[in-house]
Design a protein around this motif. Structure first.
Motif, PDB file in Angstrom:
ATOM      1  N   UNK A  82       0.867  -1.176   0.000  1.00 17.35           N
ATOM      2  CA  UNK A  82       0.000   0.000   0.000  1.00 17.35           C
ATOM      3  C   UNK A  82       0.908   1.233   0.000  1.00 17.35           C
ATOM      4  N   UNK A  83       0.313   2.407  -0.147  1.00 20.43           N
ATOM      5  CA  UNK A  83       1.120   3.627  -0.123  1.00 20.43           C
ATOM      6  C   UNK A  83       1.816   3.815   1.222  1.00 20.43           C
ATOM      7  N   UNK A  84       1.271   3.195   2.246  1.00 18.11           N
ATOM      8  CA  UNK A  84       1.868   3.297   3.583  1.00 18.11           C
ATOM      9  C   UNK A  84       3.276   2.693   3.590  1.00 18.11           C
ATOM     10  N   UNK A  85       3.435   1.538   2.925  1.00 23.52           N
ATOM     11  CA  UNK A  85       4.761   0.897   2.870  1.00 23.52           C
ATOM     12  C   UNK A  85       5.718   1.698   1.982  1.00 23.52           C
ATOM     13  N   UNK A  86       5.184   2.256   0.899  1.00 22.05           N
ATOM     14  CA  UNK A  86       6.027   3.099   0.041  1.00 22.05           C
ATOM     15  C   UNK A  86       6.540   4.311   0.811  1.00 22.05           C
ATOM     16  N   UNK A  87       5.657   4.898   1.620  1.00 24.69           N
ATOM     17  CA  UNK A  87       6.055   6.057   2.427  1.00 24.69           C
ATOM     18  C   UNK A  87       7.105   5.664   3.459  1.00 24.69           C
ATOM     19  N   UNK A  88       6.965   4.460   3.997  1.00 26.65           N
ATOM     20  CA  UNK A  88       7.859   4.004   5.069  1.00 26.65           C
ATOM     21  C   UNK A  88       9.274   3.739   4.552  1.00 26.65           C
ATOM     22  N   UNK A  89       9.383   3.041   3.426  1.00 30.21           N
ATOM     23  CA  UNK A  89      10.703   2.674   2.892  1.00 30.21           C
ATOM     24  C   UNK A  89      11.270   3.784   2.019  1.00 30.21           C
ATOM     25  N   UNK A  90      10.425   4.380   1.202  1.00 28.33           N
ATOM     26  CA  UNK A  90      10.880   5.410   0.260  1.00 28.33           C
ATOM     27  C   UNK A  90      11.101   4.817  -1.115  1.00 28.33           C
ATOM     28  N   UNK A  91      10.602   5.490  -2.133  1.00 28.27           N
ATOM     29  CA  UNK A  91      10.710   4.998  -3.507  1.00 28.27           C
ATOM     30  C   UNK A  91      12.165   4.856  -3.934  1.00 28.27           C
ATOM     31  N   UNK A  92      12.989   5.851  -3.627  1.00 27.24           N
ATOM     32  CA  UNK A  92      14.404   5.817  -4.031  1.00 27.24           C
ATOM     33  C   UNK A  92      15.114   4.620  -3.407  1.00 27.24           C
ATOM     34  N   UNK A  93      14.816   4.344  -2.144  1.00 26.61           N
ATOM     35  CA  UNK A  93      15.442   3.213  -1.458  1.00 26.61           C
ATOM     36  C   UNK A  93      14.997   1.888  -2.074  1.00 26.61           C
ATOM     37  N   UNK A  94      13.731   1.789  -2.445  1.00 31.27           N
ATOM     38  CA  UNK A  94      13.234   0.561  -3.080  1.00 31.27           C
ATOM     39  C   UNK A  94      13.931   0.312  -4.410  1.00 31.27           C
ATOM     40  N   UNK A  95      14.167   1.381  -5.169  1.00 31.34           N
ATOM     41  CA  UNK A  95      14.872   1.244  -6.450  1.00 31.34           C
ATOM     42  C   UNK A  95      16.301   0.767  -6.215  1.00 31.34           C
ATOM     43  N   UNK A  96      16.992   1.363  -5.229  1.00 30.03           N
ATOM     44  CA  UNK A  96      18.373   0.977  -4.920  1.00 30.03           C
ATOM     45  C   UNK A  96      18.446  -0.481  -4.489  1.00 30.03           C
ATOM     46  N   UNK A  97      17.502  -0.897  -3.667  1.00 27.46           N
ATOM     47  CA  UNK A  97      17.509  -2.279  -3.174  1.00 27.46           C
ATOM     48  C   UNK A  97      17.233  -3.276  -4.295  1.00 27.46           C
ATOM     49  N   UNK A  98      16.406  -2.860  -5.255  1.00 25.56           N
ATOM     50  CA  UNK A  98      16.061  -3.758  -6.356  1.00 25.56           C
ATOM     51  C   UNK A  98      17.165  -3.839  -7.405  1.00 25.56           C
ATOM     52  N   UNK A  99      18.026  -2.844  -7.454  1.00 27.60           N
ATOM     53  CA  UNK A  99      19.078  -2.822  -8.478  1.00 27.60           C
ATOM     54  C   UNK A  99      20.459  -3.049  -7.873  1.00 27.60           C
ATOM     55  N   UNK A 100      21.000  -2.049  -7.199  1.00 28.24           N
ATOM     56  CA  UNK A 100      22.373  -2.089  -6.712  1.00 28.24           C
ATOM     57  C   UNK A 100      22.606  -3.184  -5.680  1.00 28.24           C
ATOM     58  N   UNK A 101      21.693  -3.318  -4.714  1.00 27.56           N
ATOM     59  CA  UNK A 101      21.884  -4.320  -3.660  1.00 27.56           C
ATOM     60  C   UNK A 101      21.860  -5.741  -4.216  1.00 27.56           C
ATOM     61  N   UNK A 102      20.965  -6.002  -5.150  1.00 24.87           N
ATOM     62  CA  UNK A 102      20.900  -7.343  -5.746  1.00 24.87           C
ATOM     63  C   UNK A 102      22.151  -7.610  -6.585  1.00 24.87           C
ATOM     64  N   UNK A 103      22.669  -6.581  -7.264  1.00 21.96           N
ATOM     65  CA  UNK A 103      23.911  -6.732  -8.036  1.00 21.96           C
ATOM     66  C   UNK A 103      25.077  -7.098  -7.117  1.00 21.96           C
TER      67      UNK A 103
ATOM     68  N   UNK B  27      17.535  -6.182   1.295  1.00 21.99           N
ATOM     69  CA  UNK B  27      16.580  -6.872   0.409  1.00 21.99           C
ATOM     70  C   UNK B  27      15.568  -7.647   1.245  1.00 21.99           C
ATOM     71  N   UNK B  28      16.072  -8.358   2.266  1.00 20.59           N
ATOM     72  CA  UNK B  28      15.191  -9.160   3.119  1.00 20.59           C
ATOM     73  C   UNK B  28      14.215  -8.284   3.904  1.00 20.59           C
ATOM     74  N   UNK B  29      14.642  -7.078   4.253  1.00 18.74           N
ATOM     75  CA  UNK B  29      13.739  -6.152   4.953  1.00 18.74           C
ATOM     76  C   UNK B  29      12.505  -5.869   4.103  1.00 18.74           C
ATOM     77  N   UNK B  30      12.718  -5.696   2.797  1.00 16.45           N
ATOM     78  CA  UNK B  30      11.595  -5.443   1.876  1.00 16.45           C
ATOM     79  C   UNK B  30      10.730  -6.693   1.747  1.00 16.45           C
ATOM     80  N   UNK B  31      11.392  -7.863   1.579  1.00 18.58           N
ATOM     81  CA  UNK B  31      10.649  -9.103   1.390  1.00 18.58           C
ATOM     82  C   UNK B  31       9.862  -9.498   2.640  1.00 18.58           C
ATOM     83  N   UNK B  32      10.373  -9.131   3.823  1.00 20.82           N
ATOM     84  CA  UNK B  32       9.691  -9.478   5.074  1.00 20.82           C
ATOM     85  C   UNK B  32       8.571  -8.494   5.415  1.00 20.82           C
ATOM     86  N   UNK B  33       8.552  -7.367   4.720  1.00 21.61           N
ATOM     87  CA  UNK B  33       7.534  -6.348   5.004  1.00 21.61           C
ATOM     88  C   UNK B  33       6.174  -6.790   4.456  1.00 21.61           C
ATOM     89  N   UNK B  34       5.184  -6.790   5.311  1.00 19.41           N
ATOM     90  CA  UNK B  34       3.843  -7.215   4.906  1.00 19.41           C
ATOM     91  C   UNK B  34       2.968  -5.994   4.612  1.00 19.41           C
TER      92      UNK B  34
END
Length: 574
Positions: free
Chosen positions: A100-121, A306-313
């Motif tokens: 939901x938008x609540x989780x997006x607000x909590x983590x931040x869009x920029x952080x989600x992008x970094x975790x999906x790209x740089x961290x996985x690399x 990465x796991x922080x995002x995956x564990x977030x419900x």
């Protein structure tokens, strides 16, 4: 890290192949010094040229097998690691899609992008190294020691003395260096933040002549990263000289004591040369292991993120389906209260009203009164704290999000377009919309005129974020996107602010005809936009300050009259 590595189970055969071929490569490397020893002792020393050719051929064959095994192992390790990255990236994206938008607000869009790209690399790179080194280093270390002892057990005492020195030096360097790697990551995050703000806010920075201040801000962040990077590299730079010093001193000691043993007849020249090779392999195995100790902690930080995002419900899930056309087009707020997570006071308090098909309900109020918050609750971007919201007679918490949103045409406050053609962007509202439907929606949204002026018409390309269109053009395309799906409920969140009065009036007249059978909810700043609405809801500090028509509110509501007087002259009000 281990949690992410479980995803490698899909590639168990590739991983097995890597382990097998790395084992073959390691055994080939360990066997070569023995063959070299044999050539020297039985070929070179005795002058047996045919024997040299024979064992030399075996060495070439063993080298070829080792080289081929290395190539195959590299292929399968890369395939496994890249596949892992692809799968994890897909899982993270699909999981984030449920937020939901609540989780997006909590983590931040920029952080989600970094975790999906740089961290996985980062994790990918370490997996490639681990698949190769986790098998290779122990085999080379243990195998090298066994082979060295088999050549001369007494001379192996030199290794017993020097290995603890090398291991101790490496551990000390890692103890000093690893904490600094974490600081490097934090400083890098800060630099990325400053860069992103400068690039995205370049217009504001230039408009206020803040270039010099921003340069200093960037320079400060850059210098902090540079300082800690230099510090960590200075520490890590000690590893190679110390390793080479210990290795060379070990070789000198082996040659010294080996020469004595050769003089005493306890060792042959070939065995001494093989022994030196095995010592070098043991030392390099230790260095390979130390490199893993450097890389793994850095990747572990990325894996944790990465796991922080995956564990977030998600804060809420679908709980049902909406019954079709139960009360088509109706909207009802029943004592709705909503608070943002962590907020001290509710953003909306005890909101109650209803809207029916064929009616236009307008919401007006000052900045921060809760207008956009209210309309964001209808598609269930956030979950309400208390009360209920009914769409088509069904509580939105009892409907699936897909069903609910399929009945809503939502035009957000900030017009957002996607890369692709104009037709693609309008079709975003209805995937199977025909060209005639697209043209009709554009015509109602008053977008047809400027679309036809463009070189390729509806096939004209829209650049990222719609940067090749004006604010008014983007708003009209956003409106067309909502119109093409012909929903039960239209929500216009201050969607006419970039339009001139003439276009605004024409658009509202066209909408009135198009939305006869639907409910229309308009959030607006302009009084002229809401003046003809069937119902106007006045919000103040998250509460309903009044509900009625323009005429009724003008006579009886002080908050509404204040808004009107701030925008219209006495003659216009009269």
């Amino acid at each position: 890290m281990i949690k992410l590595l479980k995803n490698l189970s899909v590639y168990k055969w590739s991983v097995t192949a890597v382990l097998v071929f790395i084992f073959i490569q390691s055994m080939s490397t360990l066997y070569l010094p023995t063959l070299m020893s044999d050539i020297i002792d039985n070929g070179v020393v005795k002058g047996n040229t045919p024997y040299i050719w024979k064992i030399g051929g075996w060495m070439l064959l063993v080298s070829a097998i080792g080289g081929l095994a290395s190539i195959v192992a590299s292929y399968y390790s890369s395939k496994s690691a890249m596949g892992l990255g692809r799968d994890v990236r897909r899982k993270v994206f699909y999981h984030v899609e449920k937020f939901t938008l609540q989780e997006f607000d909590e983590v931040g869009t920029a952080s989600l992008i970094t975790r999906t790209t740089n961290d996985i690399t980062q994790v990918q790179q370490v997996v490639i190294m681990m698949l190769r080194m986790v098998v290779s280093a122990p085999i080379m270390l243990i195998g090298g020691i066994i082979m060295a002892v088999s050549k001369d057990a007494k001379l192996s005492l030199v290794i017993v003395v020097t290995m603890p020195v090398l291991i101790g030096s490496i551990l000390l360097i890692l103890y000093k260096g690893i904490p600094l790697f974490q600081t490097v990551q934090k400083r890098l995050d800060k630099l990325n933040l400053v860069l992103r703000e400068n690039l995205t806010g370049v217009r504001v920075i230039r408009a206020f002549n803040r270039e010099e201040e921003e340069k200093k801000r960037l320079q400060k962040a850059n210098e902090k990263l540079t300082d800690v990077s230099i510090k960590v590299n200075k520490i890590m730079a000690f590893m190679m000289p110390i390793m080479m010093l210990v290795m060379n001193l070990t070789v000198v000691a082996v040659i010294w004591f080996g020469g004595i043993r050769i003089d005493n007849g306890g060792m042959q020249i070939g065995d001494l040369m093989a022994f030196i090779q095995y010592v070098m392999q043991i030392m390099f195995a230790l260095v390979m292991a130390s490199m893993m100790f450097v890389m793994v902690p850095r990747a572990a930080v990325s894996a944790k993120r990465i796991n922080e995002v995956m564990d977030m419900k998600p804060s809420f899930f679908d709980e049902g389906t909406m019954e079709a056309d139960q009360e088509k087009g109706t909207l009802q707020f029943d004592h709705v209260t909503f608070s943002y997570p962590g907020a001290e006071a509710p953003a909306l308090t005890d909101i109650s009203f209803s809207a029916n098909p064929g009616e236009v309900t307008a919401i007006i109020g000052g900045t921060g009164s809760g207008k956009s918050t209210l309309v964001n609750l209808i598609p269930r971007f956030y979950d309400i704290s208390s009360g209920s919201i009914l769409v088509n007679g069904v509580d939105i918490r009892d409907a699936s999000q897909d069903d609910l949103r399929s009945r809503i045409g939502f035009v957000p406050q900030k017009a957002l377009l996607f890369t692709g053609t104009i037709a693609d962007n309008i079709r975003f509202g209805k995937e199977n919309a025909s060209h005639a439907e697209i043209e009709q929606a554009a015509s109602i949204a008053q977008a047809e005129e400027f679309i036809n002026r463009m070189k390729d018409g509806y096939e004209s390309e829209i650049e990222q974020g719609g940067s090749n269109l004006s604010g008014g053009q983007k708003q009209r395309l956003s409106i067309a996107r909502a119109l093409v799906r012909k929903p039960d409920l239209y929500i216009f969140d201050d969607s006419f602010s970039a339009l001139d009065y003439k276009t605004d009036a024409k658009l509202r007249a066209a909408l009135q005809e198009e939305t006869k059978e639907a409910t229309v909810l308009i959030v607006a700043q302009r009084v002229s936009t809401v003046v003809d609405a069937d119902r106007i809801i006045v919000l103040e500090q998250g509460e309903v300050a009044g509900i009625g028509t323009h005429k009724e509110l003008l006579e009886n509501n002080a908050v509404y009259r204040e808004i009107v007087e701030s925008q219209l002259s006495e003659e216009e009000i009269a």
